[in-house]
Write an enzyme that holds these catalytic residues in place. Sequence first.
Site, PDB file in Angstrom:
ATOM      1  N   TRP A   1       0.867  -0.933  -0.115  1.00 34.47           N
ATOM      2  CA  TRP A   1       0.163  -0.076  -0.056  1.00 34.47           C
ATOM      3  C   TRP A   1       0.816   1.417  -0.064  1.00 34.47           C
ATOM      4  CZ3 TRP A   1      -3.005   3.306  -1.611  1.00 34.47           C
ATOM      5  CH2 TRP A   1      -3.857   4.144  -0.939  1.00 34.47           C
TER       6      TRP A   1
ATOM      7  N   LYS B   1      -3.948   0.152   8.534  1.00 37.37           N
ATOM      8  CA  LYS B   1      -5.351  -0.085   9.078  1.00 37.37           C
ATOM      9  C   LYS B   1      -5.307  -1.096  10.131  1.00 37.37           C
ATOM     10  CE  LYS B   1      -7.004   0.163   4.259  1.00 37.37           C
ATOM     11  NZ  LYS B   1      -5.836   0.670   3.569  1.00 37.37           N
TER      12      LYS B   1
ATOM     13  N   GLY C   1      -9.985   4.156   1.937  1.00 37.97           N
ATOM     14  CA  GLY C   1     -10.943   4.079   1.038  1.00 37.97           C
ATOM     15  C   GLY C   1     -10.793   2.798   0.183  1.00 37.97           C
TER      16      GLY C   1
ATOM     17  N   SER D   1      -9.236   0.801  -2.148  1.00 46.05           N
ATOM     18  CA  SER D   1      -7.756   1.158  -2.733  1.00 46.05           C
ATOM     19  C   SER D   1      -6.818   0.085  -2.760  1.00 46.05           C
ATOM     20  CB  SER D   1      -7.245   2.541  -2.172  1.00 46.05           C
ATOM     21  OG  SER D   1      -7.124   2.288  -0.770  1.00 46.05           O
TER      22      SER D   1
ATOM     23  N   LYS E   1     -13.908  -3.418   8.181  1.00 49.72           N
ATOM     24  CA  LYS E   1     -14.127  -4.366   6.618  1.00 49.72           C
ATOM     25  C   LYS E   1     -13.365  -5.253   6.280  1.00 49.72           C
ATOM     26  CE  LYS E   1     -10.692  -1.993   4.572  1.00 49.72           C
ATOM     27  NZ  LYS E   1      -9.531  -2.640   3.533  1.00 49.72           N
TER      28      LYS E   1
ATOM     29  N   ASP F   1     -15.496   0.776   0.622  1.00 52.75           N
ATOM     30  CA  ASP F   1     -14.110  -0.160   0.953  1.00 52.75           C
ATOM     31  C   ASP F   1     -14.561  -1.687   1.424  1.00 52.75           C
ATOM     32  OD1 ASP F   1     -11.471  -0.513   1.218  1.00 52.75           O
ATOM     33  OD2 ASP F   1     -11.443   0.953   3.068  1.00 52.75           O
TER      34      ASP F   1
ATOM     35  N   ASN G   1      -7.780 -10.615   2.801  1.00 50.84           N
ATOM     36  CA  ASN G   1      -8.561 -10.982   3.674  1.00 50.84           C
ATOM     37  C   ASN G   1      -9.677 -12.089   3.033  1.00 50.84           C
ATOM     38  OD1 ASN G   1      -7.847  -9.371   6.252  1.00 50.84           O
ATOM     39  ND2 ASN G   1      -7.974  -7.942   4.585  1.00 50.84           N
TER      40      ASN G   1
ATOM     41  N   LEU H   1      -0.349 -11.256   4.817  1.00 48.57           N
ATOM     42  CA  LEU H   1      -1.184 -10.770   6.116  1.00 48.57           C
ATOM     43  C   LEU H   1      -2.410 -10.382   5.796  1.00 48.57           C
ATOM     44  CD1 LEU H   1      -0.710  -9.702   8.810  1.00 48.57           C
ATOM     45  CD2 LEU H   1      -0.210  -7.351   7.808  1.00 48.57           C
TER      46      LEU H   1
END
Length: 348
Positions: free
Chosen positions: A14, A111, A144, A146, A199, A258, A270, A302
């Site tokens: 990211w 996050k 967001g 992304s 999320k 998101d 995830n 991860l």
Amino acid sequence: MESKSVGVIGGGAWGTGLAQALARGNHNVQIWALEDEVVESINKEHENKRYLPGYKLSEKITCSNDIIEVATGKEFIFIASPSLYLASTVSKIVNVPNIADGSTVIAALTKGFVPSEKGPGLILDTIEASLPEVYKDCTVYVAGPSHAEEVAMGKLTGLVAASLNPKNSIRVRELLKVPGLYSVSSFDVVGVQICAAAKNVVAVVYGALDALAETSDYFGDNAESLLMAAGLNEIQTLGFAMGATHAETFTSISGVGDLDVTCKSKYGRNRRFGQDLIKTDMLSKFKNIDDLIANVSKIGYLPEGAIACKYVHEISQKKELKLPLSDGLYKVLNKEMTVTEVLKNLQK
């Protein structure tokens, strides 16, 4: 917009993807990475072969494993360190002159939740507790729908710059107005942070449901939509319990946007972890959720939602919230329930 000097603390996917987007906007970006191989591949081959392989990076991006060098003299710094190492990483740059005097705008990309003696903490609270007092209520949270891969490619992406400091929110929002990025401001720093963390929990359950639906006579597209709606409701419940201030946070890009991309995208770690719970018997490697978190590197990628669900469960217990999906995933990872049992509880 004139070229700005930007530091990115964290050389993961990211952080690298956002660096590429900023470089596309003619900004000069320097990344701090812990791993020598990441530094070498970015500087010599203009590619982060470890965390974002296959994406050519701009020559306006450089990398260093000297965190002081990366933080020094920058107009903007984005913190992209994993949540488990957030406080210790930020503490290393507090004496850099442009941070000590508050002249650098600091934004967070991390996050999740941060464990503390008082219970799970939010990202900006953790950062500001480590920074000089001048940053109190002045840092910015960026989130967001992304995925780093599409951000690196320049595909259209919406981001929210949330801060209690209107000026800094606008400054980061304007910095993010580069080709491929659409950015807006928000004052709901708690709501945006909760959306970004929670999320991932829903996305793990969604991935498991997606895997089950491939061979099930019971679960299908309708069930997936039911799960998305239930998940969004849980995120909003958690958000308001934690201090979120705007209902529209949950119905905009930081909320439903998101959540949607995290659940459905092929890039989602995830979602992948949820699928692996069904397809590869992932949990057989671990004794319980604490063992999983302590040895998360054994997974090979991860899944932030696996970690976040422990903290969401802790918050829900303390605040007496009804969060059947989040609490259900906690019990799945702790080997107390099956995914199918969690999903069937949606009918109750």
